[in-house]
Scaffold this motif. Sequence first.
Motif, PDB file in Angstrom:
ATOM      1  N   GLY B 290     -18.827  48.438 -50.135  1.00 62.66           N
ATOM      2  CA  GLY B 290     -20.041  48.570 -49.333  1.00 62.66           C
ATOM      3  C   GLY B 290     -20.812  47.268 -49.326  1.00 62.66           C
ATOM      4  O   GLY B 290     -20.982  46.640 -50.364  1.00 62.66           O
ATOM      5  N   LEU B 291     -21.244  46.858 -48.158  1.00 65.76           N
ATOM      6  CA  LEU B 291     -22.012  45.631 -48.023  1.00 65.76           C
ATOM      7  C   LEU B 291     -23.441  46.011 -47.675  1.00 65.76           C
ATOM      8  O   LEU B 291     -23.715  46.443 -46.558  1.00 65.76           O
ATOM      9  CB  LEU B 291     -21.386  44.782 -46.917  1.00 65.76           C
ATOM     10  N   ALA B 292     -24.334  45.869 -48.654  1.00 65.20           N
ATOM     11  CA  ALA B 292     -25.723  46.244 -48.403  1.00 65.20           C
ATOM     12  C   ALA B 292     -26.513  45.010 -48.023  1.00 65.20           C
ATOM     13  O   ALA B 292     -26.091  43.891 -48.273  1.00 65.20           O
ATOM     14  CB  ALA B 292     -26.322  46.884 -49.651  1.00 65.20           C
ATOM     15  N   GLY B 293     -27.652  45.205 -47.420  1.00 62.77           N
ATOM     16  CA  GLY B 293     -28.507  44.076 -47.060  1.00 62.77           C
ATOM     17  C   GLY B 293     -29.411  44.463 -45.911  1.00 62.77           C
ATOM     18  O   GLY B 293     -29.127  45.395 -45.177  1.00 62.77           O
ATOM     19  N   VAL B 294     -30.505  43.728 -45.801  1.00 60.89           N
ATOM     20  CA  VAL B 294     -31.392  43.931 -44.664  1.00 60.89           C
ATOM     21  C   VAL B 294     -30.689  43.370 -43.430  1.00 60.89           C
ATOM     22  O   VAL B 294     -30.009  42.353 -43.522  1.00 60.89           O
ATOM     23  CB  VAL B 294     -32.724  43.187 -44.893  1.00 60.89           C
ATOM     24  N   ALA B 295     -30.823  44.042 -42.315  1.00 59.74           N
ATOM     25  CA  ALA B 295     -30.176  43.583 -41.096  1.00 59.74           C
ATOM     26  C   ALA B 295     -30.514  42.124 -40.838  1.00 59.74           C
ATOM     27  O   ALA B 295     -31.638  41.699 -41.041  1.00 59.74           O
ATOM     28  CB  ALA B 295     -30.623  44.436 -39.917  1.00 59.74           C
ATOM     29  N   GLY B 296     -29.513  41.361 -40.416  1.00 58.71           N
ATOM     30  CA  GLY B 296     -29.780  39.976 -40.057  1.00 58.71           C
ATOM     31  C   GLY B 296     -29.525  38.985 -41.178  1.00 58.71           C
ATOM     32  O   GLY B 296     -29.859  37.825 -41.081  1.00 58.71           O
ATOM     33  N   ASN B 297     -28.892  39.419 -42.258  1.00 61.95           N
ATOM     34  CA  ASN B 297     -28.600  38.493 -43.337  1.00 61.95           C
ATOM     35  C   ASN B 297     -27.141  38.052 -43.359  1.00 61.95           C
ATOM     36  O   ASN B 297     -26.654  37.563 -44.355  1.00 61.95           O
ATOM     37  CB  ASN B 297     -29.016  39.092 -44.679  1.00 61.95           C
ATOM     38  N   GLY B 298     -26.456  38.238 -42.245  1.00 63.59           N
ATOM     39  CA  GLY B 298     -25.099  37.729 -42.123  1.00 63.59           C
ATOM     40  C   GLY B 298     -24.026  38.800 -42.057  1.00 63.59           C
ATOM     41  O   GLY B 298     -22.863  38.493 -41.807  1.00 63.59           O
ATOM     42  N   GLN B 299     -24.417  40.073 -42.249  1.00 61.47           N
ATOM     43  CA  GLN B 299     -23.414  41.133 -42.222  1.00 61.47           C
ATOM     44  C   GLN B 299     -22.726  41.213 -40.858  1.00 61.47           C
ATOM     45  O   GLN B 299     -21.505  41.359 -40.784  1.00 61.47           O
ATOM     46  CB  GLN B 299     -24.038  42.502 -42.523  1.00 61.47           C
ATOM     47  N   MET B 480     -25.765  41.367 -49.529  1.00 61.74           N
ATOM     48  CA  MET B 480     -25.893  40.101 -48.809  1.00 61.74           C
ATOM     49  C   MET B 480     -27.351  39.755 -48.605  1.00 61.74           C
ATOM     50  O   MET B 480     -28.172  40.607 -48.308  1.00 61.74           O
ATOM     51  CB  MET B 480     -25.202  40.188 -47.446  1.00 61.74           C
ATOM     52  N   PHE B 481     -27.620  38.459 -48.758  1.00 60.87           N
ATOM     53  CA  PHE B 481     -28.956  37.961 -48.471  1.00 60.87           C
ATOM     54  C   PHE B 481     -28.813  36.540 -47.959  1.00 60.87           C
ATOM     55  O   PHE B 481     -28.168  35.708 -48.593  1.00 60.87           O
ATOM     56  CB  PHE B 481     -29.813  37.989 -49.742  1.00 60.87           C
ATOM     57  N   ASP B 482     -29.400  36.286 -46.793  1.00 60.69           N
ATOM     58  CA  ASP B 482     -29.433  34.941 -46.247  1.00 60.69           C
ATOM     59  C   ASP B 482     -28.043  34.290 -46.186  1.00 60.69           C
ATOM     60  O   ASP B 482     -27.868  33.141 -46.545  1.00 60.69           O
ATOM     61  CB  ASP B 482     -30.385  34.080 -47.088  1.00 60.69           C
ATOM     62  N   VAL B 525     -36.379  34.653 -44.434  1.00 56.07           N
ATOM     63  CA  VAL B 525     -35.291  35.011 -43.520  1.00 56.07           C
ATOM     64  C   VAL B 525     -35.772  36.003 -42.479  1.00 56.07           C
ATOM     65  O   VAL B 525     -34.998  36.463 -41.667  1.00 56.07           O
ATOM     66  CB  VAL B 525     -34.083  35.603 -44.271  1.00 56.07           C
ATOM     67  N   GLY B 526     -37.055  36.301 -42.523  1.00 57.92           N
ATOM     68  CA  GLY B 526     -37.595  37.344 -41.642  1.00 57.92           C
ATOM     69  C   GLY B 526     -37.326  37.081 -40.187  1.00 57.92           C
ATOM     70  O   GLY B 526     -37.009  37.981 -39.427  1.00 57.92           O
ATOM     71  N   GLY B 527     -37.454  35.802 -39.773  1.00 58.26           N
ATOM     72  CA  GLY B 527     -37.249  35.472 -38.370  1.00 58.26           C
ATOM     73  C   GLY B 527     -35.883  35.899 -37.894  1.00 58.26           C
ATOM     74  O   GLY B 527     -35.724  36.426 -36.803  1.00 58.26           O
ATOM     75  N   ALA B 529     -33.974  38.260 -39.229  1.00 57.60           N
ATOM     76  CA  ALA B 529     -33.830  39.713 -39.254  1.00 57.60           C
ATOM     77  C   ALA B 529     -34.395  40.315 -37.973  1.00 57.60           C
ATOM     78  O   ALA B 529     -33.833  41.246 -37.410  1.00 57.60           O
ATOM     79  CB  ALA B 529     -34.551  40.285 -40.472  1.00 57.60           C
ATOM     80  N   SER B 530     -35.497  39.740 -37.503  1.00 59.88           N
ATOM     81  CA  SER B 530     -36.141  40.335 -36.338  1.00 59.88           C
ATOM     82  C   SER B 530     -35.243  40.244 -35.119  1.00 59.88           C
ATOM     83  O   SER B 530     -35.240  41.115 -34.269  1.00 59.88           O
ATOM     84  CB  SER B 530     -37.461  39.633 -36.073  1.00 59.88           C
ATOM     85  N   LYS B 531     -34.463  39.170 -35.018  1.00 61.66           N
ATOM     86  CA  LYS B 531     -33.610  39.010 -33.839  1.00 61.66           C
ATOM     87  C   LYS B 531     -32.451  39.983 -33.858  1.00 61.66           C
ATOM     88  O   LYS B 531     -31.918  40.365 -32.830  1.00 61.66           O
ATOM     89  CB  LYS B 531     -33.095  37.574 -33.776  1.00 61.66           C
ATOM     90  N   GLU B 532     -32.096  40.359 -35.071  1.00 62.90           N
ATOM     91  CA  GLU B 532     -30.947  41.245 -35.221  1.00 62.90           C
ATOM     92  C   GLU B 532     -31.264  42.633 -34.693  1.00 62.90           C
ATOM     93  O   GLU B 532     -30.408  43.361 -34.261  1.00 62.90           O
ATOM     94  CB  GLU B 532     -30.634  41.302 -36.719  1.00 62.90           C
ATOM     95  N   VAL B 533     -32.547  42.992 -34.745  1.00 64.73           N
ATOM     96  CA  VAL B 533     -32.922  44.375 -34.466  1.00 64.73           C
ATOM     97  C   VAL B 533     -33.192  44.644 -32.996  1.00 64.73           C
ATOM     98  O   VAL B 533     -33.064  43.874 -32.170  1.00 64.73           O
ATOM     99  CB  VAL B 533     -34.182  44.750 -35.261  1.00 64.73           C
TER     100      VAL B 533
END
Lengths: 322, 533
Positions: B290-299, B480-482, B525-527, B529-533
């Motif tokens: 399982g690959l966890a992480g906030v959306a937009g960190n490279g997953q 995953m992060f950044d 990395v917030g910027g 993440a926002s584009k990912e959503v």
Amino acid sequence: MDYITLIQLLDSTVRLATPLLLACLAGLFSERAGVFDIGLEGKMLAAAFFSAALASITGSVWLGLAAGIGASMVLSAVHGLASITFRGNQLISGVAINFLAAGMTVLIAQDWFAQGGRTPSLFGGARFEPITLPFAKTVEDVPFLGPLYEELISGHSILVYAAFLAVPLTWWILFRTRFGLRLRAVGENPAAVDTAGVSVVGLRYAAVGIAGLLCGVAGAYLSTALQAGFVKDMSAGRGFIALAALIFAKWRPWYALWATLLFGLFGALETRPDVIQSVIGIKVQGQLLGALPYLMTVVILAGFVGKAIPPRAGGEPYVKER
Amino acid sequence: MTDTAPAIELKGISKAFGPVQANKDISIRVMPGTIHGIIGENGAGKSTLMSILYGFYKADAGEIFISGKKTDIPDSQAAIAAGIGMVFQHFKLVENFTVLENIILGAEDGRLLKPSLSKARKTLVSLAEDYGLNVDPDALIQDIGVGMQQRVEILKALYRQADILILDEPTGVLTPAEADQLFRILGRLRSEGKTIILITHKLREIMEITDTVSVMRRGQMTATVKTAETSPPELAELMVGRKVLLRVNKKPATPGEVILDVKGLRVVDSKGVERLRGIDLQVRAGEVLGLAGVAGNGQSELLEVLGGYADGTGSVTLNGTPLDLSGKKSDGQSRRARGVAHVPEDRQREGLIMDFQAWENNVFGYHHDDRFNSGMLMDHAAIRADAEDKMARFDVRPPDPTLAAKNFSGGNQQKIVLAREIERNPDLLLIGQPTRGVDIGAIEFIHEQIIALRDQGKAILLVSVELEEILALSDRIAVMFDGQIMGERAADQTDEKELGLLMAGITDTENEHSVAEVEANLARVGGDASKEV
């Protein structure tokens, strides 16, 4: 090339840039609100015809201008109805308007005037005459500044001055007023405007209406100021060059001024091949200059001169969603 | 309690879309100064109900009372005037406007902007003090993170003097830390007397913050209870109408040989930003990583490279043989030939063609297979038969292969994609957000299928932003992060708290960390993440 030739060239640039500028600003209002308008050409043409026709019949250029604006705004309303109310494809609606105008103007012209699809030549009060600004004749002989004022700044029709004043006015409306904020928002994210309790449809109609007004003035300028009467297809692709200028200008009013002046300069050079030859020493075909605005737009679109980002909701009819 | 009128009272609200009864005779009372949760599966009618309250739809029948007064809400304007503010799941913000411009949009004071802007700036300062809602008024929306954007939405409502705030699935895009922050803000709003309606499908959030909760099922309100007097299993049962396993039943994994071996994988996006910064991971046969992480960190980028439709550098081997990462010799087609199946994160954009029928969607990517072709032509009969068979076995409802993909619910769309990808017996399954927008019943089914595939000895790489899902399905969990892997844990030896810190880029998970530290990390990395959503 001497100084007087340069002034003459720039003078001609200003005259040729005027309809482009008006049409470009028309497109700017419409597209900033998210409605693509490739019907600029058709609206200009219809306006050119009805201006010349009414001016010819009544002898009043002002009635002609009103008729031109009216005709252009009717076509705008058609575009609005198709693309805003009925959420049709904006490009198709625009193309239809262009064809409609091309055919309709010649047909009505033949029916009314029976001169092979043109209007009679306009003269006197049926044309916009050049305005001589105060002291133009007095300062004529002052070196350098004299000809600049007399030839270049003075001696244009009122519509030219109106077009140039429209630039700061457009900027002010877009960036300093509530209407402008909402107009830009509706072109970027209509859902934001809708949920804020403002009518998306109303704003878009307003924008399309302003586009109609400006195209009307541009068309009237063609047939009652730049030339003296309407001839078949006299808009000659200016609506499309204006769209190219709009992309070139990245949908910004001041850039639109520079872009249309540049394209106007190409137009002026097209009629003065001798000037180019004397400056760069090579004979350049006029057609090449005519194609330059399009070539430059392709280069812009390919991203060579910075990115031109269109309004995000452009071309998309707004459908409410959760 | 009988003295105060409810902030909102709905009586007998019904709304149908064609033959579908989205809301049926719904009545609800929300008392002022409380947080009221509305929970239900996707398609239960929660959003429709709130859209009626916000003037997006007109109810077929029923009445709305605001503070005891019967109110008609024909459009958003009327809702705003009635003191209702709404924070939509997908933010309604103008990306290239500043925060301030977004806040005044539609609520300007006069024809000119300047006075409105300076008034809003002052109001913003006092709102920030009152509720702890700090934002930079001059930042562009596109430059701030999702959490901040959500704050702007809340501020927009408060600026319009909303007394009633509706939040639709507000935590879907937030990290656990950001969600905690949001809940603190909501708590503060409640203590200032605001009424809040929280729409969610996450039981944990209901339990954590609401005072009362209403459960919706298939367009009807099945129950309204005090949160303190209920429990997650009870609510889950009310939602779906039967007992649900919140945990996936699975045997311990028996990992075999290494199927996927990734070493030093890097990806640079079109803007020159490095999205993957040296990824190392292995997936073995018979296990779920399982690959966890906030959306937009490279997953997403990782899935794209492995799936064959983005380029990268580094080394990736599948069954010991290298995969081409340069994009020259690889695409989705060649990856499938190597035994990689891919259930993409965004099924509506990458997994299906929404206007095409189910049987057509059933063969995408496998349309060159001999069994679907006869000579130069496609064998429609064979494709249809295959589609019918798969739809029956994967319980796709309705089992009609001629229905366009867009007419299936999210869960059934996902089953169509899953059936197509699993049935080819891949060695490696890449699966992104398997249950995003999928209702509980279908989630259970999809989870079972993933585990069944694992038990057949396949390697599975699972990407999900739902920690609960990652914990339930995975044997090992990498965070995953950044663009980097922050750490790897055995699924049975970690918890949401530890993973949450890793997701915020904090590896030293033993110590206590301040919220500020977590936020600072996320802002970095917030910027993205926002584009990912």
